[in-house]
Design a protein around this motif. Sequence first.
Motif, PDB file in Angstrom:
ATOM      1  N   LEU A 102      44.920  47.790  64.062  1.00  0.00           N
ATOM      2  CA  LEU A 102      46.695  48.915  63.854  1.00  0.00           C
ATOM      3  C   LEU A 102      47.524  48.546  65.122  1.00  0.00           C
ATOM      4  O   LEU A 102      46.533  47.874  66.046  1.00  0.00           O
ATOM      5  CB  LEU A 102      45.519  50.185  63.378  1.00  0.00           C
ATOM      6  N   PRO A 103      48.318  49.173  64.829  1.00  0.00           N
ATOM      7  CA  PRO A 103      49.027  49.312  66.414  1.00  0.00           C
ATOM      8  C   PRO A 103      48.496  50.255  67.225  1.00  0.00           C
ATOM      9  O   PRO A 103      48.068  51.393  67.207  1.00  0.00           O
ATOM     10  CB  PRO A 103      50.580  50.107  66.090  1.00  0.00           C
ATOM     11  N   HIS A 104      48.785  49.506  68.287  1.00  0.00           N
ATOM     12  CA  HIS A 104      48.349  50.427  69.309  1.00  0.00           C
ATOM     13  C   HIS A 104      48.743  50.669  70.627  1.00  0.00           C
ATOM     14  O   HIS A 104      50.244  49.748  71.229  1.00  0.00           O
ATOM     15  CB  HIS A 104      46.799  49.985  69.523  1.00  0.00           C
ATOM     16  N   TRP A 105      48.911  51.600  71.323  1.00  0.00           N
ATOM     17  CA  TRP A 105      49.321  52.028  72.911  1.00  0.00           C
ATOM     18  C   TRP A 105      48.563  52.312  73.506  1.00  0.00           C
ATOM     19  O   TRP A 105      47.545  53.522  73.926  1.00  0.00           O
ATOM     20  CB  TRP A 105      50.413  52.635  72.280  1.00  0.00           C
TER      21      TRP A 105
ATOM     22  N   GLY B 186      53.852  53.975  76.126  1.00  0.00           N
ATOM     23  CA  GLY B 186      54.123  53.512  74.867  1.00  0.00           C
ATOM     24  C   GLY B 186      53.399  55.105  73.772  1.00  0.00           C
ATOM     25  O   GLY B 186      53.605  54.561  72.324  1.00  0.00           O
ATOM     26  N   ALA B 187      52.943  55.820  74.375  1.00  0.00           N
ATOM     27  CA  ALA B 187      52.957  56.618  73.185  1.00  0.00           C
ATOM     28  C   ALA B 187      53.758  58.072  72.749  1.00  0.00           C
ATOM     29  O   ALA B 187      53.633  58.314  71.854  1.00  0.00           O
ATOM     30  CB  ALA B 187      51.565  58.309  74.007  1.00  0.00           C
ATOM     31  N   ARG B 188      54.783  58.003  73.813  1.00  0.00           N
ATOM     32  CA  ARG B 188      55.846  58.619  73.607  1.00  0.00           C
ATOM     33  C   ARG B 188      56.466  57.960  72.320  1.00  0.00           C
ATOM     34  O   ARG B 188      57.167  57.991  71.360  1.00  0.00           O
ATOM     35  CB  ARG B 188      56.537  58.675  74.976  1.00  0.00           C
ATOM     36  N   GLN B 189      57.120  56.119  72.780  1.00  0.00           N
ATOM     37  CA  GLN B 189      57.601  55.526  72.164  1.00  0.00           C
ATOM     38  C   GLN B 189      56.972  55.577  69.871  1.00  0.00           C
ATOM     39  O   GLN B 189      58.179  55.856  69.745  1.00  0.00           O
ATOM     40  CB  GLN B 189      57.244  54.091  72.173  1.00  0.00           C
ATOM     41  N   ASN B 190      55.697  56.037  70.184  1.00  0.00           N
ATOM     42  CA  ASN B 190      55.044  55.873  68.803  1.00  0.00           C
ATOM     43  C   ASN B 190      54.895  56.557  68.568  1.00  0.00           C
ATOM     44  O   ASN B 190      54.050  57.009  67.510  1.00  0.00           O
ATOM     45  CB  ASN B 190      53.598  54.539  69.149  1.00  0.00           C
ATOM     46  N   GLY B 191      55.056  58.004  69.195  1.00  0.00           N
ATOM     47  CA  GLY B 191      55.583  59.765  68.643  1.00  0.00           C
ATOM     48  C   GLY B 191      53.862  59.823  68.441  1.00  0.00           C
ATOM     49  O   GLY B 191      53.550  60.502  67.501  1.00  0.00           O
ATOM     50  N   ALA B 192      53.576  59.528  69.569  1.00  0.00           N
ATOM     51  CA  ALA B 192      51.663  59.912  69.597  1.00  0.00           C
ATOM     52  C   ALA B 192      51.483  61.557  69.801  1.00  0.00           C
ATOM     53  O   ALA B 192      52.488  62.320  70.344  1.00  0.00           O
ATOM     54  CB  ALA B 192      51.353  59.116  70.791  1.00  0.00           C
ATOM     55  N   PRO B 193      49.843  61.592  68.888  1.00  0.00           N
ATOM     56  CA  PRO B 193      49.656  63.162  69.031  1.00  0.00           C
ATOM     57  C   PRO B 193      49.805  63.472  70.238  1.00  0.00           C
ATOM     58  O   PRO B 193      49.286  62.788  70.828  1.00  0.00           O
ATOM     59  CB  PRO B 193      48.917  63.484  67.786  1.00  0.00           C
TER      60      PRO B 193
ATOM     61  N   ALA C 211      50.771  63.222  80.550  1.00  0.00           N
ATOM     62  CA  ALA C 211      48.883  62.873  81.004  1.00  0.00           C
ATOM     63  C   ALA C 211      48.477  61.459  79.165  1.00  0.00           C
ATOM     64  O   ALA C 211      48.852  62.178  78.699  1.00  0.00           O
ATOM     65  CB  ALA C 211      48.203  63.323  80.522  1.00  0.00           C
ATOM     66  N   ARG C 212      48.657  60.360  80.470  1.00  0.00           N
ATOM     67  CA  ARG C 212      47.547  59.713  79.392  1.00  0.00           C
ATOM     68  C   ARG C 212      46.289  59.403  79.357  1.00  0.00           C
ATOM     69  O   ARG C 212      45.394  59.817  80.591  1.00  0.00           O
ATOM     70  CB  ARG C 212      47.198  58.226  80.317  1.00  0.00           C
ATOM     71  N   CYS C 213      45.976  60.799  78.276  1.00  0.00           N
ATOM     72  CA  CYS C 213      44.835  61.141  77.676  1.00  0.00           C
ATOM     73  C   CYS C 213      43.578  60.578  76.814  1.00  0.00           C
ATOM     74  O   CYS C 213      41.622  60.320  77.391  1.00  0.00           O
ATOM     75  CB  CYS C 213      45.197  62.323  77.165  1.00  0.00           C
TER      76      CYS C 213
END
Length: 778
Positions: free
Chosen positions: A137-140, A145-152, A310-312
Amino acid sequence: MDNSTFETKSVITGPMHASLKHDSAHKHVTGQAEYIDDIPEPAGTLHGGLGLSDRAHAEIVSIDLDAVRAAPGVVHVLTAADIPGFNDVASTGQRDEPLLATDLVQFHGQPIFAVIAETRDQARRAARLAKIEYRDLPHWTDIDGARQNGAPLVVEPMVLTRGEPQTEIEKPPLRIQASMTIGGQEHLYLESHIAMAIPGEDDDITVWSSTQHPSEVQHMVAHVLGIANHAVTVQIRRMGGGFGGKETQGNQFAALAAVAAKKLDRAVKFRPDRDEDMAMTGKRHDFRVEYDVAFDEDGRIHALDATYAARCGFSADLSGPVTDRALFHADSSYFYPHVQVRSQPLKTHTVSNTAFRGFGGPQGMLGAERIIEEIAYALGKDPLEIRKLNFYGQPGSGRTTTPYHQEVEDNIIARVVEELEASSDYQARRQAIIDFNANSPVIRKGIALTPVKFGISFTMTAYNQAGALVHLYQDGSIHLNHGGTEMGQGLYTKVAQVVADTFQVDIDRVKITATTTGKVPNTSATAASSGTDLNGMAALDAARQLKERLVDFACRQWKVERKEVEFLPNCIRIGEDIVPFDTLVRAAYYDRVHLSAAGFYKTPDIHWDRKAGRGRPFFYYAYGAACSEVSIDTLTGEYMVDRTDILHDVGKSLNPAIDIGQIEGGFVQGMGWLTTEELWWDDKGRLRTHAPSTYKIPLASDRPKIFNVRLAEWSENPAATIGRSKAVGEPPFMLAISVLEAISMAVASVADYAVCPRLDAPATPERVLMAVERLKAM
């Protein structure tokens, strides 16, 4: 190295505020200190090995464990189906952290199964034989990467607002908008995670766990086994380092050992090797600080708007309180008339980040110091001048309110900085460095003096409580137990000093015993720099109860008034008689005086409303300042720390020797975070810095060549803490910001100090060299 002058004694009367040695110091250096892996194993002990995911984000299509089960020495292979209770070890109660993955993996290194075998080597070898089919599956793995993929967001963000930042930020004549990237950090404790579980009758189980939070391990083990907390006893005598990494991360190892032990009715031990430990346990949070600051021509800040992303990692863990505390320290030591700061805790496909010394405070404070540096270079001024201009003021100045609306009532930062500025000869040395740089084509120097203001208390109010248990035995010896854990920081020694001082007896009368949930229940983690504050006061409460009983007994037996009873060194004056301490205790026993007491303490005067962003989350503040001088090689980016001077506030120190050791250690660890310690994931989501061979912590040779550490001996905590002392675990860590700032000045010299170098952390030699080349090209 000037570490102040103090005398260390192993036995001393009235030991509080004395420089006693760490109770286990001689054991540490001789190898006699017993850790969990040194405990003799019960007959038939089994060992666990872990089957870890080799994908960052994927569905599990199939798992074939036949070869694993058939491997030599294998007794059982644990999967999620073997868990009798809940397949979850999330510390927040969000149930987002499965003990063993079932149909989905969310980071490279996530546990899927566990092998239980006769030996550790057999278990680890067998774990590699699994055949697992994935659907990727897609990962970041980072903030971008989190922002570009609309991470929760893993938790609800927090916003702190005071004044009118949206409108006021437009008014001053000067304004800077920029960002800073702050790297994470591996705990790299000497003792890796470890747990050993021994099954008992009925539901009972005893777990030895290398943990800073025995009660949480107790709760997690009960949770996964589906049993009551009272059936689980967790014990820990000491850890080989913790630094926050053993606040929640030990849960999984203890839970796996417990599940296997109850299923197989044999003792089970889990001890991952260093590569596994680093791959599957959390680290300090990476941050991206984006700031918009408005200020006047003098450099006084008028308004600030900042986001702390923050990268959590894949689950919440402690990311909520960590990112909250970053905002609590986004002001560092400075008053912002108008301010809005917000957190952005982003989900990534990496192991969930967790507590680390300072708990988000260092990241928040570093962002503030970068803002000061930006203003100084924009105005062509010394950053220290801008710092002093923006310090919090004294009560009545109108400059005492934090972004979270707590009043700074105990502010001594100006005095601390002023004293260090004089004692370190900062001004003369800075001018000498500027002169040196003007005539040095390759080697450049820098110097910086930075402050620390750090809030002390758990921001979760309920954690600000502690219990203790004290027994007096007939021979006058004293048994002490409390909820704090020892990870090398000297907590056990300090609390024993409190008890010995209360009874005015020698410290060797006090027996320090392992922390156990069977004696003191519902303990808080030993974290947030509050171990001594909380457990010392709880032990004092218990000791005072016993002291009062002894006084009452003496008054009855000798027929005297209370004022005629006085505790003296190892004895008690009762009227005209001088009675040895052990004689009085034995006499009290025969008079049926209760010689055991449970103490309790809760921190007063604190409260916090997270939704409103208002309250008094901290009982008091600890202060400090550091002045560091560095040299860099502009051809290679290499550097060394030539000298560091520190003046630090610990209130009225309970143990100056231990406190100075904590300051030195905290500074060097902070220096590593900001200079050499770099975490790196590849494009497949694999942590590549997963061992000491690929991850560089500071060596003894990296410490400042001249290292002067002093305590602010005039300081006494105005808050009613134990002995009027202050916490010392976390605040010194942030003194290392002075090293990064000094490197920045050295880099800035190649462009005549006209541009802020905007060094990201860690400032590795590669980053320093790139910054030098960037400025040369301008």
